[in-house]
Motif scaffolding. Structure first.
Motif, PDB file in Angstrom:
ATOM      1  N   ALA A  82       0.854  -1.192   0.000  1.00  0.00           N
ATOM      2  CA  ALA A  82       0.000   0.000   0.000  1.00  0.00           C
ATOM      3  C   ALA A  82       0.888   1.239   0.000  1.00  0.00           C
ATOM      4  O   ALA A  82       0.845   2.045   0.922  1.00  0.00           O
ATOM      5  CB  ALA A  82      -0.925  -0.009   1.206  1.00  0.00           C
ATOM      6  N   SER A  83       1.681   1.380  -1.036  1.00  0.00           N
ATOM      7  CA  SER A  83       2.587   2.522  -1.117  1.00  0.00           C
ATOM      8  C   SER A  83       1.793   3.812  -1.328  1.00  0.00           C
ATOM      9  O   SER A  83       0.630   3.788  -1.761  1.00  0.00           O
ATOM     10  CB  SER A  83       3.570   2.333  -2.279  1.00  0.00           C
ATOM     11  N   ALA A  84       2.436   4.924  -1.047  1.00  0.00           N
ATOM     12  CA  ALA A  84       1.779   6.227  -1.225  1.00  0.00           C
ATOM     13  C   ALA A  84       1.363   6.423  -2.683  1.00  0.00           C
ATOM     14  O   ALA A  84       0.268   6.911  -2.961  1.00  0.00           O
ATOM     15  CB  ALA A  84       2.712   7.344  -0.774  1.00  0.00           C
ATOM     16  N   GLY A  85       2.217   6.043  -3.607  1.00  0.00           N
ATOM     17  CA  GLY A  85       1.893   6.185  -5.023  1.00  0.00           C
ATOM     18  C   GLY A  85       0.684   5.354  -5.416  1.00  0.00           C
ATOM     19  O   GLY A  85      -0.202   5.815  -6.139  1.00  0.00           O
ATOM     20  N   ARG A  86       0.648   4.134  -4.938  1.00  0.00           N
ATOM     21  CA  ARG A  86      -0.485   3.248  -5.256  1.00  0.00           C
ATOM     22  C   ARG A  86      -1.784   3.811  -4.689  1.00  0.00           C
ATOM     23  O   ARG A  86      -2.811   3.849  -5.375  1.00  0.00           O
ATOM     24  CB  ARG A  86      -0.217   1.864  -4.697  1.00  0.00           C
ATOM     25  N   LEU A  87      -1.756   4.284  -3.469  1.00  0.00           N
ATOM     26  CA  LEU A  87      -2.957   4.858  -2.856  1.00  0.00           C
ATOM     27  C   LEU A  87      -3.380   6.144  -3.563  1.00  0.00           C
ATOM     28  O   LEU A  87      -4.573   6.399  -3.738  1.00  0.00           O
ATOM     29  CB  LEU A  87      -2.731   5.119  -1.367  1.00  0.00           C
ATOM     30  N   PHE A  88      -2.413   6.930  -4.010  1.00  0.00           N
ATOM     31  CA  PHE A  88      -2.722   8.145  -4.766  1.00  0.00           C
ATOM     32  C   PHE A  88      -3.487   7.799  -6.046  1.00  0.00           C
ATOM     33  O   PHE A  88      -4.529   8.394  -6.340  1.00  0.00           O
ATOM     34  CB  PHE A  88      -1.435   8.906  -5.103  1.00  0.00           C
ATOM     35  N   PHE A  89      -2.983   6.834  -6.793  1.00  0.00           N
ATOM     36  CA  PHE A  89      -3.649   6.483  -8.046  1.00  0.00           C
ATOM     37  C   PHE A  89      -4.979   5.780  -7.825  1.00  0.00           C
ATOM     38  O   PHE A  89      -5.897   5.909  -8.645  1.00  0.00           O
ATOM     39  CB  PHE A  89      -2.708   5.687  -8.951  1.00  0.00           C
ATOM     40  N   LEU A  90      -5.129   5.060  -6.743  1.00  0.00           N
ATOM     41  CA  LEU A  90      -6.444   4.506  -6.399  1.00  0.00           C
ATOM     42  C   LEU A  90      -7.419   5.634  -6.096  1.00  0.00           C
ATOM     43  O   LEU A  90      -8.590   5.568  -6.465  1.00  0.00           O
ATOM     44  CB  LEU A  90      -6.339   3.538  -5.217  1.00  0.00           C
ATOM     45  N   GLY A  91      -6.934   6.691  -5.452  1.00  0.00           N
ATOM     46  CA  GLY A  91      -7.766   7.872  -5.221  1.00  0.00           C
ATOM     47  C   GLY A  91      -8.193   8.517  -6.528  1.00  0.00           C
ATOM     48  O   GLY A  91      -9.349   8.936  -6.683  1.00  0.00           O
ATOM     49  N   LEU A  92      -7.282   8.592  -7.481  1.00  0.00           N
ATOM     50  CA  LEU A  92      -7.637   9.128  -8.799  1.00  0.00           C
ATOM     51  C   LEU A  92      -8.687   8.260  -9.493  1.00  0.00           C
ATOM     52  O   LEU A  92      -9.576   8.778 -10.169  1.00  0.00           O
ATOM     53  CB  LEU A  92      -6.399   9.240  -9.692  1.00  0.00           C
ATOM     54  N   LEU A  93      -8.580   6.957  -9.307  1.00  0.00           N
ATOM     55  CA  LEU A  93      -9.572   6.052  -9.882  1.00  0.00           C
ATOM     56  C   LEU A  93     -10.943   6.319  -9.276  1.00  0.00           C
ATOM     57  O   LEU A  93     -11.948   6.373  -9.999  1.00  0.00           O
ATOM     58  CB  LEU A  93      -9.147   4.603  -9.658  1.00  0.00           C
ATOM     59  N   LEU A  94     -11.000   6.541  -7.982  1.00  0.00           N
ATOM     60  CA  LEU A  94     -12.266   6.868  -7.325  1.00  0.00           C
ATOM     61  C   LEU A  94     -12.834   8.175  -7.870  1.00  0.00           C
ATOM     62  O   LEU A  94     -14.030   8.261  -8.163  1.00  0.00           O
ATOM     63  CB  LEU A  94     -12.075   6.951  -5.811  1.00  0.00           C
ATOM     64  N   VAL A  95     -11.987   9.168  -8.041  1.00  0.00           N
ATOM     65  CA  VAL A  95     -12.433  10.447  -8.607  1.00  0.00           C
ATOM     66  C   VAL A  95     -12.976  10.233 -10.019  1.00  0.00           C
ATOM     67  O   VAL A  95     -13.998  10.812 -10.397  1.00  0.00           O
ATOM     68  CB  VAL A  95     -11.275  11.477  -8.604  1.00  0.00           C
ATOM     69  N   SER A  96     -12.346   9.365 -10.791  1.00  0.00           N
ATOM     70  CA  SER A  96     -12.810   9.086 -12.150  1.00  0.00           C
ATOM     71  C   SER A  96     -14.184   8.419 -12.154  1.00  0.00           C
ATOM     72  O   SER A  96     -15.036   8.741 -12.980  1.00  0.00           O
ATOM     73  CB  SER A  96     -11.806   8.193 -12.880  1.00  0.00           C
ATOM     74  N   ILE A  97     -14.398   7.481 -11.239  1.00  0.00           N
ATOM     75  CA  ILE A  97     -15.695   6.805 -11.152  1.00  0.00           C
ATOM     76  C   ILE A  97     -16.786   7.824 -10.817  1.00  0.00           C
ATOM     77  O   ILE A  97     -17.841   7.860 -11.467  1.00  0.00           O
ATOM     78  CB  ILE A  97     -15.657   5.683 -10.088  1.00  0.00           C
ATOM     79  N   VAL A  98     -16.536   8.649  -9.825  1.00  0.00           N
ATOM     80  CA  VAL A  98     -17.514   9.672  -9.437  1.00  0.00           C
ATOM     81  C   VAL A  98     -17.719  10.646 -10.591  1.00  0.00           C
ATOM     82  O   VAL A  98     -18.853  11.045 -10.892  1.00  0.00           O
ATOM     83  CB  VAL A  98     -17.069  10.399  -8.151  1.00  0.00           C
ATOM     84  N   GLY A  99     -16.641  11.019 -11.263  1.00  0.00           N
ATOM     85  CA  GLY A  99     -16.749  11.933 -12.406  1.00  0.00           C
ATOM     86  C   GLY A  99     -17.618  11.376 -13.515  1.00  0.00           C
ATOM     87  O   GLY A  99     -18.420  12.102 -14.123  1.00  0.00           O
ATOM     88  N   LEU A 100     -17.483  10.090 -13.813  1.00  0.00           N
ATOM     89  CA  LEU A 100     -18.337   9.486 -14.833  1.00  0.00           C
ATOM     90  C   LEU A 100     -19.806   9.518 -14.424  1.00  0.00           C
ATOM     91  O   LEU A 100     -20.688   9.775 -15.241  1.00  0.00           O
ATOM     92  CB  LEU A 100     -17.902   8.041 -15.106  1.00  0.00           C
ATOM     93  N   LYS A 101     -20.066   9.290 -13.158  1.00  0.00           N
ATOM     94  CA  LYS A 101     -21.449   9.335 -12.667  1.00  0.00           C
ATOM     95  C   LYS A 101     -21.995  10.761 -12.782  1.00  0.00           C
ATOM     96  O   LYS A 101     -23.099  10.977 -13.288  1.00  0.00           O
ATOM     97  CB  LYS A 101     -21.498   8.849 -11.214  1.00  0.00           C
ATOM     98  N   VAL A 102     -21.238  11.731 -12.333  1.00  0.00           N
ATOM     99  CA  VAL A 102     -21.693  13.119 -12.309  1.00  0.00           C
ATOM    100  C   VAL A 102     -21.930  13.667 -13.703  1.00  0.00           C
ATOM    101  O   VAL A 102     -22.876  14.426 -13.944  1.00  0.00           O
ATOM    102  CB  VAL A 102     -20.686  13.990 -11.527  1.00  0.00           C
ATOM    103  N   THR A 103     -21.101  13.274 -14.656  1.00  0.00           N
ATOM    104  CA  THR A 103     -21.190  13.821 -16.005  1.00  0.00           C
ATOM    105  C   THR A 103     -22.003  12.960 -16.968  1.00  0.00           C
ATOM    106  O   THR A 103     -22.051  13.252 -18.157  1.00  0.00           O
ATOM    107  CB  THR A 103     -19.791  14.039 -16.598  1.00  0.00           C
ATOM    108  N   SER A 104     -22.648  11.921 -16.455  1.00  0.00           N
ATOM    109  CA  SER A 104     -23.350  11.000 -17.354  1.00  0.00           C
ATOM    110  C   SER A 104     -24.660  11.556 -17.899  1.00  0.00           C
ATOM    111  O   SER A 104     -25.205  11.039 -18.850  1.00  0.00           O
ATOM    112  CB  SER A 104     -23.614   9.672 -16.656  1.00  0.00           C
ATOM    113  N   GLY A 105     -25.158  12.627 -17.282  1.00  0.00           N
ATOM    114  CA  GLY A 105     -26.396  13.246 -17.789  1.00  0.00           C
ATOM    115  C   GLY A 105     -27.562  12.494 -17.470  1.00  0.00           C
ATOM    116  O   GLY A 105     -28.428  11.939 -17.452  1.00  0.00           O
TER     117      GLY A 105
END
Length: 105
Positions: A82-105
């Protein structure tokens, strides 16, 4: 309702992806059965959700939930790094999932 089906499908994807590890190359019967059932159910629910949602959004969210959940499950259950880099990119993945939901119309 489609979003609920999609979230459940994504959670089932987490289950079957972790089940792959537990099945030990499909050599353990119960984990193998769990993996197959979760896989079929996950794809079935994805198909139902995609009837109402754009396929790019549905598939992206499904894969994202599965990847995020499998990575977190690997860290928590299997002791994967669970390196800092890995957790950072997992956070970005979460932001991407939420972003797809928010922008799906």
């Amino acid at each position: 309702m489609s979003w609920l089906l999609l979230v459940v499908a994504g959670l089932l994807e987490v289950g079957w992806s972790l089940g792959l590890k537990w099945s030990d190359g499909f050599s353990r019967p119960l984990p193998t059965l769990f993996t197959i059932v979760a896989l079929v159910a996950s794809m079935g629910l994805l198909g139902l959700a995609a009837k109402q949602l754009p396929i790019g959004t549905a598939y992206g969210v499904w894969v994202g939930i599965g990847a995020l959940g499998a990575a977190i499950g690997g860290i928590v259950i299997f002791g994967e790094p669970a390196s800092a880099g890995r957790l950072f990119f997992l956070g970005l993945l979460l932001v991407s999932i939420v972003g797809l939901k928010v922008t799906s119309g």
